[in-house]
Design an enzyme around this catalytic site. Structure first.
Site, PDB file in Angstrom:
ATOM      1  N   CYS A 320      46.443  17.687  16.277  1.00 47.23           N
ATOM      2  CA  CYS A 320      47.832  17.412  15.894  1.00 47.23           C
ATOM      3  C   CYS A 320      48.673  18.532  16.502  1.00 47.23           C
ATOM      4  O   CYS A 320      48.566  18.798  17.696  1.00 47.23           O
ATOM      5  CB  CYS A 320      47.983  17.297  14.387  1.00 47.23           C
ATOM      6  SG  CYS A 320      47.256  18.641  13.431  1.00 47.23           S
ATOM      7  N   GLY A 323      46.830  21.923  14.247  1.00 47.47           N
ATOM      8  CA  GLY A 323      45.417  21.600  14.101  1.00 47.47           C
ATOM      9  C   GLY A 323      44.817  22.031  12.786  1.00 47.47           C
ATOM     10  O   GLY A 323      43.609  22.271  12.703  1.00 47.47           O
ATOM     11  N   TRP A 324      45.639  22.104  11.730  1.00 42.52           N
ATOM     12  CA  TRP A 324      45.064  22.527  10.444  1.00 42.52           C
ATOM     13  C   TRP A 324      45.499  21.656   9.267  1.00 42.52           C
ATOM     14  O   TRP A 324      45.276  22.007   8.118  1.00 42.52           O
ATOM     15  CB  TRP A 324      45.343  23.993  10.159  1.00 42.52           C
ATOM     16  CG  TRP A 324      46.776  24.450  10.226  1.00 42.52           C
ATOM     17  CD1 TRP A 324      47.904  23.729  10.004  1.00 42.52           C
ATOM     18  CD2 TRP A 324      47.211  25.779  10.501  1.00 42.52           C
ATOM     19  NE1 TRP A 324      49.010  24.512  10.127  1.00 42.52           N
ATOM     20  CE2 TRP A 324      48.620  25.790  10.441  1.00 42.52           C
ATOM     21  CE3 TRP A 324      46.555  26.982  10.790  1.00 42.52           C
ATOM     22  CZ2 TRP A 324      49.380  26.937  10.665  1.00 42.52           C
ATOM     23  CZ3 TRP A 324      47.317  28.118  11.020  1.00 42.52           C
ATOM     24  CH2 TRP A 324      48.711  28.087  10.955  1.00 42.52           C
ATOM     25  N   ASP A 325      46.073  20.484   9.517  1.00 49.52           N
ATOM     26  CA  ASP A 325      46.386  19.514   8.460  1.00 49.52           C
ATOM     27  C   ASP A 325      45.808  18.138   8.804  1.00 49.52           C
ATOM     28  O   ASP A 325      44.798  17.728   8.245  1.00 49.52           O
ATOM     29  CB  ASP A 325      47.900  19.414   8.252  1.00 49.52           C
ATOM     30  CG  ASP A 325      48.484  20.651   7.595  1.00 49.52           C
ATOM     31  OD1 ASP A 325      48.020  21.016   6.510  1.00 49.52           O
ATOM     32  OD2 ASP A 325      49.406  21.257   8.173  1.00 49.52           O
ATOM     33  N   ARG A 326      46.460  17.438   9.704  1.00 48.17           N
ATOM     34  CA  ARG A 326      45.973  16.119  10.098  1.00 48.17           C
ATOM     35  C   ARG A 326      44.626  16.200  10.822  1.00 48.17           C
ATOM     36  O   ARG A 326      43.764  15.319  10.660  1.00 48.17           O
ATOM     37  CB  ARG A 326      47.002  15.436  11.006  1.00 48.17           C
ATOM     38  CG  ARG A 326      48.250  15.004  10.296  1.00 48.17           C
ATOM     39  CD  ARG A 326      49.384  14.667  11.252  1.00 48.17           C
ATOM     40  NE  ARG A 326      50.000  15.860  11.827  1.00 48.17           N
ATOM     41  CZ  ARG A 326      51.093  15.843  12.577  1.00 48.17           C
ATOM     42  NH1 ARG A 326      51.678  14.677  12.852  1.00 48.17           N
ATOM     43  NH2 ARG A 326      51.617  16.965  13.045  1.00 48.17           N
ATOM     44  N   ARG A 372      50.408  24.435   0.860  1.00 47.03           N
ATOM     45  CA  ARG A 372      50.552  22.990   0.723  1.00 47.03           C
ATOM     46  C   ARG A 372      50.643  22.596  -0.757  1.00 47.03           C
ATOM     47  O   ARG A 372      51.427  21.728  -1.131  1.00 47.03           O
ATOM     48  CB  ARG A 372      49.380  22.262   1.383  1.00 47.03           C
ATOM     49  CG  ARG A 372      49.216  22.562   2.880  1.00 47.03           C
ATOM     50  CD  ARG A 372      50.450  22.180   3.676  1.00 47.03           C
ATOM     51  NE  ARG A 372      50.269  22.376   5.097  1.00 47.03           N
ATOM     52  CZ  ARG A 372      50.909  23.274   5.829  1.00 47.03           C
ATOM     53  NH1 ARG A 372      51.807  24.080   5.250  1.00 47.03           N
ATOM     54  NH2 ARG A 372      50.703  23.380   7.131  1.00 47.03           N
TER      55      ARG A 372
END
Length: 587
Positions: A320, A323-326, A372
């Site tokens: 994404c 590179g650390w959620d989706r 989050r």
């Protein structure tokens, strides 16, 4: 308010050992409070790292890419696992490396500049000899020009371990030779991709370029002006960012009916999939903007699984923006889905694969769970709760085992198809995948509670545990058992009838071709069917373990709980289902 109950108590009742359940709960509890940074490691993080290496070592021989103090990437594991090949009992003590790890380490060090935050292309799953990789998107002009300023803007003042690197190009290099600079750094990125035999690149960004304060702060392969990535198969599969999962929480953790707003100004990346990869999936991709979050996630996962099965030689990159959620969402779903099929991590039990994917795919790769959670962006919770939507064989990477029946001579039906046909014939609302259903839309309890689509526990309980354990030594299609309604079930669902066999000729005739296994927990007397396939049982157990651990840690301590009390009531509902507490125990 619900009385407190530990995840250890809950999971022990459902067949998971107290030690394993506590391990998961401790991991999630720590993760919810601290974001991982490679240069800030304590004894707890060291134990997590050691545990991950031990779990990888159960099934694979691997080398390690060193990132000791975050000098390669500040939010990647200190010991990055490079899976080389599967290991077997007879060669556990023998290891012959298939790569020159020094060369790979050097290539990683040089290529990191090409990607946002230095989050280089990193292999994380090995499937049939092919690497499934993750990364961030490509770094843009602004980041290459000055990483310190970029990171300050993009991450709200925080700094990465390599922000002051002496590799940052000077002003003249950017102004007078930006094309040459991109040729160099992206050329190294392409070299790493080829070294890992990656051919397919799936970009989850909803933007062509990430814009921050009017500046293009990142780029992507799909808009590389020089077409440097033309030799790769590029897929633009836009998927909502973590902010969208605030809406998921606000809707009582209900993903069905939740549709992303594709008309927002910053959304400019269309869905683009080569026809060769999309034509055999029986999905109308032109309708993607009307899909809800469940459909979109399901269809994208089907696509990723199809890609890794369509090419025997080439690997896949998923990314994404940072590179650390989706990215960990889909990496984690892929890992769990392939594990449930028995094609990766074959020696790991449900609690162990859950620990590995939380610790490695999410925590050690820098997911900012505390941030989050403070914003209500529950993408981490969504990932594991979503497992209930991918239990079907439709998401399997292996060919379905089909069973002929005399009533269907001209068609092949899976075991699951047959059970579904029988359930429709019965008119039963009871799930075939569970000993009991805590909340169903038609149950009396549903009328006085919020919509439990998001987190209802169609609990696998002892049945899923039994299916998983027996399935390890025999085919899931030949393992049968039954569980009559218990007194606890009847208290929870007063309308359930006594299970008894039917002696009518019509009933006996309808059962021809099916194996009979005694009394059934279905709502219609005399109806019998097969237990859930091994894949379904495995995923149900993983989800059950996660929900109990999450509820006893994050869920019950949420600073801003849902108005409906969705998370805070989850553990109580779970406890009722596994029989630890009566239905009137809420005080």
């Amino acid at each position: 308010m619900a009385a407190s109950l530990s995840s250890s108590d809950v999971l022990t009742a459902s067949g998971i050992s107290g030690k394993r359940s506590e391990e998961i709960a401790e991991l999630i509890d720590y993760f919810s409070k601290f974001q991982y940074r490679a240069k800030e490691v304590n004894s707890k993080v060291e134990r997590i790292e050691k545990r991950c290496l031990e779990l990888f070592g159960r099934d694979y021989k691997y080398s390690v890419i060193q990132n000791t103090n975050g000098e390669v990437c500040g939010h990647y594991p200190r010991q990055i696992v490079f899976l080389e090949y599967e290991s077997y009992e007879h060669d556990k003590d023998r290891f012959e490396s298939t790569v020159k790890i020094g060369k790979l380490q050097d290539l990683v060090n040089r290529s990191k500049m090409a990607r946002c935050r230095g989050r280089f292309v990193c292999p994380v799953i090995l499937y049939n000899g092919k690497h499934i990789c993750r990364s961030s998107t490509l770094a843009g002009w602004g980041e290459l020009y000055g990483r310190t300023g970029y990171n300050y803007i993009f991450s709200g003042g925080s700094d990465d371990a390599w922000a002051d690197s002496d590799e940052v190009p000077d002003d003249s290099a950017v102004r007078n030779g930006d094309s040459q600079l991109f040729d160099k750094v992206r050329g190294l990125d392409i070299k790493l991709l080829r070294y890992l035999s990656v051919r397919y690149i799936c970009d989850l960004m909803v933007e062509n370029k990430k814009v921050k304060f009017g500046l293009n702060v990142t780029s992507s392969e799909k808009v590389d002006k020089a077409q440097r990535y033309a030799d790769f198969t590029l897929l633009s599969v836009p998927y909502p960012g973590c902010e969208f999962f605030k809406d998921y929480k606000d809707r009582d953790y209900t993903a069905e009916g939740l549709v992303f707003n594709w008309n927002q100004d910053f959304v400019d990346a269309p869905l683009t999939i080569p026809a060769s990869l999309s034509k055999n999936l029986n999905i109308d991709w032109s309708e993607y903007q009307s899909w809800d979050l469940v459909q979109q996630t399901q269809n994208y996962l089907k696509l990723l699984i199809h890609i890794i099965n369509s090419d025997d030689e080439s690997g896949l990159l998923v990314h994404c923006i940072s590179g650390w959620d989706r990215t960990p969402l889909f990496v984690s779903l892929l890992r769990l889905s392939l594990w449930a099929d028995g094609v990766i991590h074959a020696n790991l039990e449900p609690a162990e694969i859950l620990y590995l994917t939380i610790a490695y795919d999410w925590f050690l790769f820098g997911h900012m769970l505390p941030d989050r959670l403070s914003k209500g962006e529950e993408i981490f919770f969504f990932c594991f709760n979503f497992l209930k939507h991918i239990t079907s064989e439709k998401f399997s990477a292996v060919k379905k085992q089909r069973r002929k029946n005399s009533q269907f001579k001209d068609s092949d039906f899976t075991v699951e198809d047959i059970c579904q046909l029988k359930r429709r014939d019965q008119g039963s609302i009871t799930s075939l995948s569970s000993d009991f259903s805590l909340i169903t839309e038609d149950s009396p309890a549903a009328a006085s509670s919020f919509n439990y689509e998001g987190i209802e526990l169609i609990s696998a309980g002892s049945q899923a545990q039994a299916a998983w354990r027996k399935g390890r030594t025999s085919s899931p299609q030949t393992v049968f058992w039954n569980k009559p309604f218990s007194a606890e079930d009847k208290l929870l669902h007063p309308g359930l009838p006594e299970a008894k066999s039917s002696s009518s000729s019509s009933s006996n005739q309808s059962e021809q071709g099916f194996l009979r296994t005694g009394s059934s927990p279905l709502a219609v007397p005399g109806r019998r069917c097969l237990p859930p396939p091994e894949r379904q049982a495995r995923l149900e157990v993983v989800r059950e373990v996660f929900l109990a651990a999450y509820s006893s840690t994050v869920g019950l301590k949420s600073v801003s709980p849902s108005p409906s009390g969705a998370i805070s009531g989850l553990l109580e509902q779970f406890a009722r289902g596994v029989g630890l507490r009566g239905s009137n125990a809420i005080v």
